[in-house]
Design a protein around this motif. Sequence first.
Motif, PDB file in Angstrom:
ATOM      1  N   ALA A  72       0.876  -1.291  -0.035  1.00  0.00           N
ATOM      2  CA  ALA A  72      -0.289   0.019  -0.152  1.00  0.00           C
ATOM      3  C   ALA A  72       0.599   1.008  -0.191  1.00  0.00           C
ATOM      4  N   THR A  73       0.628   2.537  -0.319  1.00  0.00           N
ATOM      5  CA  THR A  73       1.471   3.425  -0.357  1.00  0.00           C
ATOM      6  C   THR A  73      -0.458   5.061   0.104  1.00  0.00           C
ATOM      7  N   LEU A  74       0.909   5.539   0.954  1.00  0.00           N
ATOM      8  CA  LEU A  74      -0.497   6.863   1.448  1.00  0.00           C
ATOM      9  C   LEU A  74      -0.278   7.847   0.742  1.00  0.00           C
ATOM     10  N   HIS A  75      -1.239   8.530   0.103  1.00  0.00           N
ATOM     11  CA  HIS A  75      -0.988   9.298  -1.012  1.00  0.00           C
ATOM     12  C   HIS A  75      -2.087  10.538  -0.559  1.00  0.00           C
ATOM     13  N   LYS A  76      -1.278  11.423   0.437  1.00  0.00           N
ATOM     14  CA  LYS A  76      -1.751  12.121   1.133  1.00  0.00           C
ATOM     15  C   LYS A  76      -2.910  13.081  -0.043  1.00  0.00           C
ATOM     16  N   SER A 131      -4.000  13.275  -2.398  1.00  0.00           N
ATOM     17  CA  SER A 131      -5.128  12.447  -2.738  1.00  0.00           C
ATOM     18  C   SER A 131      -6.236  11.070  -1.832  1.00  0.00           C
ATOM     19  N   SER A 132      -5.736  11.243  -0.171  1.00  0.00           N
ATOM     20  CA  SER A 132      -6.317  10.984   1.416  1.00  0.00           C
ATOM     21  C   SER A 132      -6.560   9.554   1.053  1.00  0.00           C
ATOM     22  N   SER A 133      -5.472   8.770   0.562  1.00  0.00           N
ATOM     23  CA  SER A 133      -6.175   6.857  -0.323  1.00  0.00           C
ATOM     24  C   SER A 133      -4.470   6.336   0.419  1.00  0.00           C
ATOM     25  N   PHE A 134      -5.143   5.108   0.759  1.00  0.00           N
ATOM     26  CA  PHE A 134      -4.310   4.151   1.247  1.00  0.00           C
ATOM     27  C   PHE A 134      -4.582   2.614   1.097  1.00  0.00           C
ATOM     28  N   HIS A 135      -4.645   2.623  -0.665  1.00  0.00           N
ATOM     29  CA  HIS A 135      -5.354   1.335  -1.304  1.00  0.00           C
ATOM     30  C   HIS A 135      -4.226   0.014  -0.613  1.00  0.00           C
ATOM     31  N   LEU A 136      -5.327  -0.954  -0.664  1.00  0.00           N
ATOM     32  CA  LEU A 136      -4.311  -1.976  -0.155  1.00  0.00           C
ATOM     33  C   LEU A 136      -4.206  -2.830  -1.674  1.00  0.00           C
ATOM     34  N   GLN A 137      -3.764  -3.429  -1.916  1.00  0.00           N
ATOM     35  CA  GLN A 137      -3.358  -4.187  -3.474  1.00  0.00           C
ATOM     36  C   GLN A 137      -2.372  -5.464  -2.635  1.00  0.00           C
ATOM     37  N   LYS A 138      -2.594  -6.685  -4.350  1.00  0.00           N
ATOM     38  CA  LYS A 138      -1.710  -7.493  -4.430  1.00  0.00           C
ATOM     39  C   LYS A 138      -1.985  -7.828  -5.397  1.00  0.00           C
ATOM     40  N   SER A 139      -0.432  -8.446  -6.219  1.00  0.00           N
ATOM     41  CA  SER A 139      -0.445  -8.301  -7.692  1.00  0.00           C
ATOM     42  C   SER A 139      -1.250 -10.255  -7.239  1.00  0.00           C
ATOM     43  N   SER A 140      -0.698 -10.963  -7.019  1.00  0.00           N
ATOM     44  CA  SER A 140      -2.234 -12.549  -6.894  1.00  0.00           C
ATOM     45  C   SER A 140      -2.621 -12.739  -5.861  1.00  0.00           C
ATOM     46  N   ALA A 141      -3.605 -12.788  -5.996  1.00  0.00           N
ATOM     47  CA  ALA A 141      -5.007 -13.444  -4.967  1.00  0.00           C
ATOM     48  C   ALA A 141      -4.688 -15.271  -4.820  1.00  0.00           C
ATOM     49  N   GLN A 142      -4.722 -15.092  -3.168  1.00  0.00           N
ATOM     50  CA  GLN A 142      -3.975 -16.886  -2.621  1.00  0.00           C
ATOM     51  C   GLN A 142      -5.477 -16.530  -1.818  1.00  0.00           C
ATOM     52  N   LEU A 143      -5.875 -18.108  -2.217  1.00  0.00           N
ATOM     53  CA  LEU A 143      -6.867 -18.593  -1.392  1.00  0.00           C
ATOM     54  C   LEU A 143      -7.545 -18.277   0.132  1.00  0.00           C
ATOM     55  N   SER A 144      -5.722 -18.478   0.823  1.00  0.00           N
ATOM     56  CA  SER A 144      -5.961 -17.930   2.086  1.00  0.00           C
ATOM     57  C   SER A 144      -5.665 -16.679   2.802  1.00  0.00           C
ATOM     58  N   ASP A 145      -5.850 -15.550   1.141  1.00  0.00           N
ATOM     59  CA  ASP A 145      -6.516 -14.413   1.216  1.00  0.00           C
ATOM     60  C   ASP A 145      -7.289 -13.783   1.482  1.00  0.00           C
ATOM     61  N   SER A 146      -8.279 -14.889   1.746  1.00  0.00           N
ATOM     62  CA  SER A 146      -9.793 -14.588   1.954  1.00  0.00           C
ATOM     63  C   SER A 146     -10.181 -14.950   3.505  1.00  0.00           C
ATOM     64  N   ALA A 147     -10.612 -12.903   3.676  1.00  0.00           N
ATOM     65  CA  ALA A 147     -10.362 -12.879   5.453  1.00  0.00           C
ATOM     66  C   ALA A 147     -11.279 -11.361   5.028  1.00  0.00           C
ATOM     67  N   LEU A 148     -11.040 -11.094   6.870  1.00  0.00           N
ATOM     68  CA  LEU A 148     -11.868  -9.641   6.718  1.00  0.00           C
ATOM     69  C   LEU A 148     -10.988  -7.912   7.107  1.00  0.00           C
ATOM     70  N   TYR A 149     -10.836  -7.425   6.270  1.00  0.00           N
ATOM     71  CA  TYR A 149      -9.811  -6.065   5.562  1.00  0.00           C
ATOM     72  C   TYR A 149      -9.838  -5.375   6.073  1.00  0.00           C
ATOM     73  N   TYR A 150      -9.360  -4.126   7.320  1.00  0.00           N
ATOM     74  CA  TYR A 150      -9.880  -3.046   7.629  1.00  0.00           C
ATOM     75  C   TYR A 150      -8.977  -2.142   7.572  1.00  0.00           C
ATOM     76  N   CYS A 151      -9.505  -1.099   7.221  1.00  0.00           N
ATOM     77  CA  CYS A 151      -7.743   0.258   6.670  1.00  0.00           C
ATOM     78  C   CYS A 151      -9.147   0.909   8.689  1.00  0.00           C
ATOM     79  N   ALA A 152      -7.357   1.652   8.394  1.00  0.00           N
ATOM     80  CA  ALA A 152      -7.815   2.209   9.817  1.00  0.00           C
ATOM     81  C   ALA A 152      -6.611   3.762  10.260  1.00  0.00           C
TER      82      ALA A 152
END
Lengths: 114, 110
Positions: free
Chosen positions: B65-69, B71-92
């Motif tokens: 993730a990259t903090l961009h002040k 645009s007030s953004s902090f998007h989470l990225q991953k190049s290739s999803a895995q089955l184990s990535d299934s979860a609930l994600y919180y930005c704080a």
Amino acid sequence: GGIITQTPKFLIGQEGQKLTLKCQQNFNHDTMYWYRQDSGKGLRLIYYSITENDLQKGDLSEGYDASREKKSSFSLTVTSAQKNEMAVFLCASSPGTINQDTQYFGPGTRLLVL
Amino acid sequence: GDSVTQTEGLVTLTEGLPVMLNCTYQTIYSNPFLFWYVQHLNESPRLLLKSFTDNKRTEHQGFHATLHKSSSSFHLQKSSAQLSDSALYYCALHDYKPTFGKGTSLVVHP
């Protein structure tokens, strides 16, 4: 390392009842938090405490009391349980500086009010 | 007061496809700290990554993730999803008190 313990794990109460949830941490962290977790609503801060005997209201403090009796423990009281209420209450702690520090979460207390 | 807005609700992906979970925030403070926490089923939230440095990429466990002040953004990225990535994600957002978004549930299927 350290651990956060929450008691009880499950809590079933009656409408109007006063219910108390407890949290203990052995990280020696200064700051402790109580959150309510509801599906689709995220984590909502109820109370936090930056040191022993300190209390700060979060966004969802109405209907709750809290107490930081000592550095390692932080309790939350539901002052009057609401019928059919169902939620998970998470306790967390962080070393000291709220803005910089990672929070470490306990396993949660699951509340059901009949 | 502060606020955090995340990609709403449920994101469903096929394994191997890229992941992007959006997070934008509002605060009056000029130096906010932004966090991503991940919560797997029947577990508690735990830190995935955090940043306070503008325009600097932060990486952990294949996510970044990259903090961009600007645009007030902090998007989470991953190049290739895995089955184990299934979860609930919180930005704080942490300043004088923490503020969490409503969470994004990621489901990765074969």
